[in-house]
Design an enzyme around this catalytic site. Structure first.
Site, PDB file in Angstrom:
ATOM      1  CE  LYS A 145      25.986  29.565 -12.842  1.00 11.81           C
ATOM      2  NZ  LYS A 145      25.341  30.610 -13.615  1.00 11.81           N
TER       3      LYS A 145
ATOM      4  CB  ALA B 263      28.130  29.862 -28.735  1.00 12.75           C
TER       5      ALA B 263
ATOM      6  N   GLY C 162      19.847  35.580 -25.634  1.00 12.81           N
ATOM      7  CA  GLY C 162      19.762  36.839 -24.909  1.00 12.81           C
ATOM      8  C   GLY C 162      18.425  36.984 -24.192  1.00 12.81           C
ATOM      9  NE  ARG C 163      17.169  36.760 -18.444  1.00 16.04           N
ATOM     10  CZ  ARG C 163      16.227  35.858 -18.145  1.00 16.04           C
ATOM     11  NH1 ARG C 163      16.248  34.667 -18.710  1.00 16.04           N
ATOM     12  NH2 ARG C 163      15.275  36.144 -17.287  1.00 16.04           N
TER      13      ARG C 163
ATOM     14  CB  ALA D 116      22.304  38.182  -9.765  1.00 20.15           C
TER      15      ALA D 116
ATOM     16  CG  HIS E  72      53.683  28.717  -1.854  1.00 22.18           C
ATOM     17  ND1 HIS E  72      53.601  28.678  -3.227  1.00 22.18           N
ATOM     18  CD2 HIS E  72      54.366  27.599  -1.470  1.00 22.18           C
ATOM     19  CE1 HIS E  72      54.233  27.595  -3.658  1.00 22.18           C
ATOM     20  NE2 HIS E  72      54.698  26.918  -2.612  1.00 22.18           N
TER      21      HIS E  72
HETATM   22  P1  FAD Z   1      14.654  39.087 -12.000  1.00 23.33           P
HETATM   23  O1  FAD Z   1      15.557  38.211 -11.256  1.00 23.33           O
HETATM   24  O2  FAD Z   1      14.191  38.666 -13.341  1.00 23.33           O
HETATM   25  O3  FAD Z   1      13.418  39.362 -11.048  1.00 23.33           O
HETATM   26  C1  FAD Z   1      12.349  40.143 -11.449  1.00 23.33           C
HETATM   27  C2  FAD Z   1      11.108  39.633 -10.757  1.00 23.33           C
HETATM   28  O4  FAD Z   1      10.043  40.526 -11.032  1.00 23.33           O
HETATM   29  C3  FAD Z   1      10.656  38.261 -11.249  1.00 23.33           C
HETATM   30  O5  FAD Z   1      10.547  37.386 -10.156  1.00 23.33           O
HETATM   31  C4  FAD Z   1       9.303  38.504 -11.896  1.00 23.33           C
HETATM   32  O6  FAD Z   1       8.376  37.463 -11.635  1.00 23.33           O
HETATM   33  C5  FAD Z   1       8.853  39.758 -11.190  1.00 23.33           C
HETATM   34  N1  FAD Z   1       7.924  40.571 -11.979  1.00 23.33           N
HETATM   35  C6  FAD Z   1       8.025  40.894 -13.299  1.00 23.33           C
HETATM   36  N2  FAD Z   1       6.997  41.706 -13.640  1.00 23.33           N
HETATM   37  C7  FAD Z   1       6.242  41.871 -12.528  1.00 23.33           C
HETATM   38  C8  FAD Z   1       5.075  42.612 -12.254  1.00 23.33           C
HETATM   39  N3  FAD Z   1       4.474  43.371 -13.169  1.00 23.33           N
HETATM   40  N4  FAD Z   1       4.566  42.545 -11.002  1.00 23.33           N
HETATM   41  C9  FAD Z   1       5.162  41.795 -10.037  1.00 23.33           C
HETATM   42  N5  FAD Z   1       6.286  41.088 -10.246  1.00 23.33           N
HETATM   43  C10 FAD Z   1       6.826  41.146 -11.469  1.00 23.33           C
HETATM   44  N6  FAD Z   1      23.542  36.442 -13.255  1.00 23.33           N
HETATM   45  C11 FAD Z   1      24.658  36.423 -12.506  1.00 23.33           C
HETATM   46  O7  FAD Z   1      25.071  37.464 -11.992  1.00 23.33           O
HETATM   47  N7  FAD Z   1      25.348  35.253 -12.289  1.00 23.33           N
HETATM   48  C12 FAD Z   1      24.932  34.086 -12.819  1.00 23.33           C
HETATM   49  O8  FAD Z   1      25.572  33.057 -12.604  1.00 23.33           O
HETATM   50  C13 FAD Z   1      23.763  34.076 -13.615  1.00 23.33           C
HETATM   51  N8  FAD Z   1      23.312  32.925 -14.146  1.00 23.33           N
HETATM   52  C14 FAD Z   1      22.153  32.928 -14.873  1.00 23.33           C
HETATM   53  C15 FAD Z   1      21.714  31.739 -15.420  1.00 23.33           C
HETATM   54  C16 FAD Z   1      20.556  31.705 -16.165  1.00 23.33           C
HETATM   55  C17 FAD Z   1      20.083  30.399 -16.745  1.00 23.33           C
HETATM   56  C18 FAD Z   1      19.812  32.901 -16.351  1.00 23.33           C
HETATM   57  C19 FAD Z   1      18.531  32.882 -17.129  1.00 23.33           C
HETATM   58  C20 FAD Z   1      20.244  34.099 -15.810  1.00 23.33           C
HETATM   59  C21 FAD Z   1      21.424  34.128 -15.074  1.00 23.33           C
HETATM   60  N9  FAD Z   1      21.922  35.303 -14.531  1.00 23.33           N
HETATM   61  C22 FAD Z   1      23.079  35.299 -13.800  1.00 23.33           C
HETATM   62  C23 FAD Z   1      21.224  36.589 -14.708  1.00 23.33           C
HETATM   63  C24 FAD Z   1      20.425  36.947 -13.438  1.00 23.33           C
HETATM   64  O9  FAD Z   1      19.539  35.896 -13.154  1.00 23.33           O
HETATM   65  C25 FAD Z   1      19.678  38.233 -13.649  1.00 23.33           C
HETATM   66  O10 FAD Z   1      20.590  39.246 -14.049  1.00 23.33           O
HETATM   67  C26 FAD Z   1      18.986  38.679 -12.372  1.00 23.33           C
HETATM   68  O11 FAD Z   1      18.092  37.709 -11.908  1.00 23.33           O
HETATM   69  C27 FAD Z   1      18.238  39.991 -12.608  1.00 23.33           C
HETATM   70  O12 FAD Z   1      17.685  40.410 -11.414  1.00 23.33           O
HETATM   71  P2  FAD Z   1      16.386  41.339 -11.398  1.00 23.33           P
HETATM   72  O13 FAD Z   1      15.988  41.450  -9.980  1.00 23.33           O
HETATM   73  O14 FAD Z   1      16.655  42.550 -12.179  1.00 23.33           O
HETATM   74  O15 FAD Z   1      15.285  40.533 -12.211  1.00 23.33           O
HETATM   75  P1  NAD Z   2      24.184  36.138 -24.286  1.00 21.81           P
HETATM   76  O1  NAD Z   2      24.017  37.518 -24.762  1.00 21.81           O
HETATM   77  O2  NAD Z   2      25.254  35.836 -23.324  1.00 21.81           O
HETATM   78  O3  NAD Z   2      24.436  35.159 -25.513  1.00 21.81           O
HETATM   79  C1  NAD Z   2      23.534  35.053 -26.564  1.00 21.81           C
HETATM   80  C2  NAD Z   2      24.291  34.598 -27.773  1.00 21.81           C
HETATM   81  O4  NAD Z   2      23.354  34.277 -28.760  1.00 21.81           O
HETATM   82  C3  NAD Z   2      25.210  35.668 -28.342  1.00 21.81           C
HETATM   83  O5  NAD Z   2      26.483  35.121 -28.568  1.00 21.81           O
HETATM   84  C4  NAD Z   2      24.520  36.075 -29.628  1.00 21.81           C
HETATM   85  O6  NAD Z   2      25.414  36.484 -30.636  1.00 21.81           O
HETATM   86  C5  NAD Z   2      23.813  34.803 -30.000  1.00 21.81           C
HETATM   87  N1  NAD Z   2      22.639  34.979 -30.843  1.00 21.81           N
HETATM   88  C6  NAD Z   2      21.719  35.964 -30.825  1.00 21.81           C
HETATM   89  N2  NAD Z   2      20.755  35.732 -31.750  1.00 21.81           N
HETATM   90  C7  NAD Z   2      21.083  34.566 -32.344  1.00 21.81           C
HETATM   91  C8  NAD Z   2      20.474  33.788 -33.354  1.00 21.81           C
HETATM   92  N3  NAD Z   2      19.332  34.151 -33.927  1.00 21.81           N
HETATM   93  N4  NAD Z   2      21.078  32.631 -33.735  1.00 21.81           N
HETATM   94  C9  NAD Z   2      22.240  32.229 -33.149  1.00 21.81           C
HETATM   95  N5  NAD Z   2      22.859  32.941 -32.177  1.00 21.81           N
HETATM   96  C10 NAD Z   2      22.271  34.089 -31.781  1.00 21.81           C
HETATM   97  O7  NAD Z   2      22.737  35.709 -23.748  1.00 21.81           O
HETATM   98  P2  NAD Z   2      22.284  34.399 -22.974  1.00 21.81           P
HETATM   99  O8  NAD Z   2      23.319  33.369 -23.034  1.00 21.81           O
HETATM  100  O9  NAD Z   2      20.912  34.132 -23.468  1.00 21.81           O
HETATM  101  O10 NAD Z   2      22.194  34.936 -21.511  1.00 21.81           O
HETATM  102  C11 NAD Z   2      21.364  36.063 -21.218  1.00 21.81           C
HETATM  103  C12 NAD Z   2      21.968  36.906 -20.152  1.00 21.81           C
HETATM  104  O11 NAD Z   2      21.813  36.279 -18.891  1.00 21.81           O
HETATM  105  C13 NAD Z   2      23.461  37.100 -20.312  1.00 21.81           C
HETATM  106  O12 NAD Z   2      23.752  38.154 -21.168  1.00 21.81           O
HETATM  107  C14 NAD Z   2      23.891  37.402 -18.921  1.00 21.81           C
HETATM  108  O13 NAD Z   2      23.702  38.783 -18.687  1.00 21.81           O
HETATM  109  C15 NAD Z   2      22.911  36.605 -18.076  1.00 21.81           C
HETATM  110  N6  NAD Z   2      23.569  35.376 -17.616  1.00 21.81           N
HETATM  111  C16 NAD Z   2      24.673  35.479 -16.842  1.00 21.81           C
HETATM  112  C17 NAD Z   2      25.324  34.346 -16.419  1.00 21.81           C
HETATM  113  C18 NAD Z   2      26.543  34.471 -15.574  1.00 21.81           C
HETATM  114  O14 NAD Z   2      26.802  35.564 -15.075  1.00 21.81           O
HETATM  115  N7  NAD Z   2      27.309  33.410 -15.362  1.00 21.81           N
HETATM  116  C19 NAD Z   2      24.857  33.099 -16.779  1.00 21.81           C
HETATM  117  C20 NAD Z   2      23.747  33.022 -17.584  1.00 21.81           C
HETATM  118  C21 NAD Z   2      23.101  34.177 -17.985  1.00 21.81           C
END
Ligand code: FAD
Ligand code: NAD
Length: 481
Positions: free
Chosen positions: A58, A189, A279-280, A328, A452
């Site tokens: 962000k 995408a 995806g994740r 998150a 407004h």
């Molecule tokens: P995480 O945030 O992944 O935290 C888990 C933690 O556990 C990590 O720090 C890891 O190091 C630690 N860990 C793992 N295994 C172990 C272990 N065995 N021992 C000790 N520590 C360990 N979500 C939103 O809601 N809004 C957004 O705008 C948004 N933007 C995103 C943008 C990107 C680029 C990405 C990648 C994700 C985004 N997300 C967003 C998704 C969001 O980041 C995750 O859903 C959120 O962080 C998940 O929270 P969590 O606590 O479950 O896991």
């Molecule tokens: P995503 O699930 O949003 O998008 C992944 C896309 O990749 C999908 O459209 C899927 O069809 C496509 N895809 C999968 N395999 C493919 C392949 N082999 N070739 C081409 N396309 C393929 O996943 P992401 O963008 O990686 O984000 C992961 C997760 O992180 C999100 O699902 C979301 O939960 C979280 N996230 C949230 C935010 C937010 O809330 N603003 C921002 C970033 C990430």
């Protein structure tokens, strides 16, 4: 250091750290184990969200939007700008400083609430014991009345595009690209592809997204998804649907990507950088001893019930490692619910009202059911829509594209879903989420006084439109489906 706690949380991301803080507020002794080290080698809290997810992305989205507006968007406001210079390293430094400030903030909150941070790796053993291995590799066994698993997720790798952190990066590497690539390829995408693609497009890259599915943003309301695609394509994102990547060939400074289109035609593209964001996957590998008693579901997520209890007594799991959207705020609320349930309360989370937002410009946001889901369920519903083109504040702000779409139950008039593309979509959808949480009807929303001129008036008008009473657009006859 005590080795016995009321609660041990494994993972210090938004699900884990929030759970730890709430449990400590409720008088429990809490330790939170975190293994992440930042690029400076420092152990930090905050997880994916603060370090390599929500916050850094962000930050770049906001910086790049400012650049795009100054570089190309101010003339129509009567502001002529010249000599605009882009300094990507400064942009990255600002992002890093914000990350540092926020992760340091969590450490301070732990201190203030009496949560013990333990930096190292946690593993769940049988009988609510946790093996904690510190940075030097020294193992220690902790005992707990309750263990909360909150280890989050990591990017999925695909064999056809192995990440080398030079030419091919995942979402983490994409946040550290230090110069604008001339041509940027993105596989996937989805949310990350669109957000990070927007960042680099605004900064001047040519951006091509290769998406496997034929349906754009398949989980969103498709009317809003179609609108979003139109807007993003108009901004210059080259979004190609139905593309199956079959191989990548990294060279010295460019990577060639081969892919098949839906009709089987093979195509090749060359990029200066390639981001893989498909995806994740949950971090459950090496988390559970074989006799821990915790089951995973068929997708490798920790199996939990509605209150995030696993099938092992006293063991809970929250956030990205359990079912539901990987967001998150979803994980944080699960963390609060679990802490309160451990403390004996009956807290339950409402999974039907979890907003989600794509932070493109304009934002795309949603809460509740989509029209497609309602059609599939057979539920009878009504629709109210209002375009930002008829919203005075949006026109004043040069943000007159997009719409608010409200879906309500045909008989009870209760709000079932809200889908927005447009200015401050995230904030508008949050208002709809509050309405849904309290069982508000479209009529209730229509009777409320909205300031407004505000973007929020578009939500007000959409609520009025449900029953054919919108003032600032010609009403269609109410649609009952
Ligand atoms: P995480 O945030 O992944 O935290 C888990 C933690 O556990 C990590 O720090 C890891 O190091 C630690 N860990 C793992 N295994 C172990 C272990 N065995 N021992 C000790 N520590 C360990 N979500 C939103 O809601 N809004 C957004 O705008 C948004 N933007 C995103 C943008 C990107 C680029 C990405 C990648 C994700 C985004 N997300 C967003 C998704 C969001 O980041 C995750 O859903 C959120 O962080 C998940 O929270 P969590 O606590 O479950 O896991
Ligand atoms: P995503 O699930 O949003 O998008 C992944 C896309 O990749 C999908 O459209 C899927 O069809 C496509 N895809 C999968 N395999 C493919 C392949 N082999 N070739 C081409 N396309 C393929 O996943 P992401 O963008 O990686 O984000 C992961 C997760 O992180 C999100 O699902 C979301 O939960 C979280 N996230 C949230 C935010 C937010 O809330 N603003 C921002 C970033 C990430």
């Amino acid at each position: 250091m005590s080795t016995k706690y009321d609660v041990v949380v494994i993972g210090g991301g938004p699900a884990g750290y929030v759970c730890a803080i709430r449990a400590a507020q409720l008088g429990l002794s809490v330790a939170c184990i975190e293994r992440y080290r930042n690029p400076e080698g420092k152990a930090v809290l905050g997880g994916t969200c603060l370090n390599v997810g929500c916050i850094p992305s962000k930050t770049l989205l906001d910086s790049s939007q400012k650049y795009a507006e100054v570089a190309t968007g101010l003339e129509r406001h009567g502001i002529a700008v010249s000599g605009v210079k882009l300094d990507v390293p400064a942009m990255l430094a600002r992002k890093d400083a914000i990350v540092k400030q926020l992760t340091g903030g969590i450490a301070a909150l732990f201190k203030a609430n009496g949560v013990t941070p333990l930096f190292g790796t946690g593993k769940l053993l049988a009988g609510r014991k946790v093996e904690f291995t510190d940075a030097e590799g020294a193992p220690q066994v902790l005992e707990a009345d309750h263990v909360v698993l909150a280890t989050g997720s990591q990017p999925i790798d695909i064999p056809v595009a192995p990440v080398d952190d030079k030419l091919i990066v995942n979402s983490t590497g994409a946040l550290t690209i230090d110069k604008v690539p001339k041509r940027l390829g993105i596989i996937g995408a989805g949310v990350i592809g669109l957000e990070l693609g927007s960042v680099w497009k605004r900064l001047g890259a040519e951006v091509v997204l290769l998406e496997a599915l034929d349906v754009f943003l398949s989980i969103m309301d498709q009317q809003i998804a179609r609108e979003a695609r139109k807007v993003l394509v108009a901004q210059g994102l080259d979004i190609r649907m139905g593309c199956r990547v079959t191989g990548t060939t990294p060279g010295r400074s460019k990577v060639e990507v081969t892919y098949l289109e839906s009709d089987g035609t093979e195509r090749k593209e060359t990029f200066d950088k390639l981001i893989v964001c498909v995806g994740r996957r949950p971090n459950t590998r090496d988390l559970l001893a074989p006799d821990s008693g915790v089951n995973l579901d068929e997708r490798g997520l920790v199996f939990v019930d509605d209150s995030c209890a696993t099938n092992a007594p006293g063991v809970w799991a929250v956030g990205d490692i359990v079912r539901g959207p990987m967001l998150a705020h979803k994980g944080s609320e699960e963390g609060v619910m679990v802490a309160e349930r451990i403390a004996g309360q009956k807290t339950q989370m409402n999974y039907a009202v979890i907003p989600n937002v794509i932070y493109t410009h304009p934002e795309v946001a949603a809460v509740g059911l989509t029209e497609e889901q309602l059609k599939q369920s057979g539920e009878s519903y009504k629709v109210g829509m209002f375009p930002f083109a008829a919203n005075a504040r949006a026109l004043a702000a040069d943000a007159g594209g997009g719409l608010v779409k409200l879906l309500v139950h045909a008989d009870t008039d209760r709000v079932l879903g809200c889908h927005v593309i447009g200015p401050s979509a995230a904030e508008l959808v949050q208002q709809a989420a509050i309405a849904m949480e309290f069982g508000t009807s479209a009529e209730d929303l229509g009777m409320m006084v909205f300031a407004h001129p505000t973007f929020s008036e578009a939500l007000h008008e959409a609520a009025l439109a449900v029953n054919g009473h919108a003032i600032h657009v010609a009403n269609r006859r109410p649609r009952k489906k």
